[in-house]
Design a protein around this motif. Structure first.
Motif, PDB file in Angstrom:
ATOM      1  N   SER A 119       0.845  -1.208   0.000  1.00  0.00           N
ATOM      2  CA  SER A 119       0.000   0.000   0.000  1.00  0.00           C
ATOM      3  C   SER A 119       0.875   1.250   0.000  1.00  0.00           C
ATOM      4  O   SER A 119       0.579   2.241  -0.690  1.00  0.00           O
ATOM      5  N   ALA A 120       1.966   1.235   0.766  1.00  0.00           N
ATOM      6  CA  ALA A 120       2.856   2.395   0.825  1.00  0.00           C
ATOM      7  C   ALA A 120       3.496   2.631  -0.527  1.00  0.00           C
ATOM      8  O   ALA A 120       3.630   3.786  -0.982  1.00  0.00           O
ATOM      9  N   GLN A 121       3.871   1.573  -1.225  1.00  0.00           N
ATOM     10  CA  GLN A 121       4.465   1.723  -2.550  1.00  0.00           C
ATOM     11  C   GLN A 121       3.430   2.298  -3.522  1.00  0.00           C
ATOM     12  O   GLN A 121       3.735   3.179  -4.357  1.00  0.00           O
ATOM     13  N   ALA A 122       2.205   1.770  -3.390  1.00  0.00           N
ATOM     14  CA  ALA A 122       1.151   2.268  -4.273  1.00  0.00           C
ATOM     15  C   ALA A 122       0.893   3.737  -3.996  1.00  0.00           C
ATOM     16  O   ALA A 122       0.741   4.557  -4.925  1.00  0.00           O
ATOM     17  N   LEU A 123       0.858   4.136  -2.737  1.00  0.00           N
ATOM     18  CA  LEU A 123       0.645   5.539  -2.376  1.00  0.00           C
ATOM     19  C   LEU A 123       1.814   6.389  -2.862  1.00  0.00           C
ATOM     20  O   LEU A 123       1.624   7.515  -3.331  1.00  0.00           O
ATOM     21  N   GLU A 124       2.998   5.869  -2.769  1.00  0.00           N
ATOM     22  CA  GLU A 124       4.174   6.597  -3.201  1.00  0.00           C
ATOM     23  C   GLU A 124       4.099   6.862  -4.712  1.00  0.00           C
ATOM     24  O   GLU A 124       4.437   7.937  -5.209  1.00  0.00           O
ATOM     25  N   ARG A 125       3.657   5.894  -5.471  1.00  0.00           N
ATOM     26  CA  ARG A 125       3.481   6.054  -6.901  1.00  0.00           C
ATOM     27  C   ARG A 125       2.428   7.123  -7.208  1.00  0.00           C
ATOM     28  O   ARG A 125       2.615   7.966  -8.086  1.00  0.00           O
ATOM     29  N   LEU A 126       1.330   7.033  -6.446  1.00  0.00           N
ATOM     30  CA  LEU A 126       0.263   8.023  -6.660  1.00  0.00           C
ATOM     31  C   LEU A 126       0.751   9.429  -6.328  1.00  0.00           C
ATOM     32  O   LEU A 126       0.458  10.390  -7.042  1.00  0.00           O
TER      33      LEU A 126
END
Length: 133
Positions: A119-126
């Motif tokens: 989730s943190a990686q996905a948020l970082e991408r966003l």
């Protein structure tokens, strides 16, 4: 005179026979006395043997009672050891179950941490798609 001499010879012969019979009786009496003495000695030895055996039997009976007492104590102590072993087994089972729960919880936490990392990686991408103006 011949008849007196014959009578005296007969008396002497009868007397000799009587002496022989008395001597034989005397020998048999002496033999009987010796046999009685031997028999008395044998009975005395038998009596001593019986007393010795009685003493040994008493010692054996005492030893048997001590052994029976020891066996009873050992039985009680083995029962106590068995109780402690059962308690230890129950405690080991509880520890094993607790370890399994802890392992399952650790796996759950690891899975949740993996999800959070994703989730943190996905948020970082966003967040990286946004620019500050």
């Amino acid at each position: 005179m011949a008849s007196i001499a014959g009578l005296i010879g007969q008396i002497q012969s009868d007397t000799l026979n009587a002496v022989t019979v008395v001597e034989g009786g005397n020998r048999r009496t002496e033999d009987g006395v010796a046999t009685v003495a031997q028999t008395r000695d044998a009975f005395e030895r038998i009596g001593e043997s019986v007393q010795d055996m009685s003493a040994r039997i008493e010692k054996i009976a005492d030893a048997a009672q001590r052994i029976a007492g020891s066996a009873a104590r050992m039985h009680d102590e083995i029962g106590e050891v068995a109780g402690v072993a059962e308690q230890s087994s129950a405690s080991a089972e509880e520890v094993s179950a607790s370890t399994e729960q802890t392992s399952a919880s650790t796996q759950g936490i690891a899975a949740t941490a993996q999800e959070l990392a994703s989730s943190a990686q996905a948020l970082e991408r966003l967040v990286s798609e946004f620019t500050l103006v």
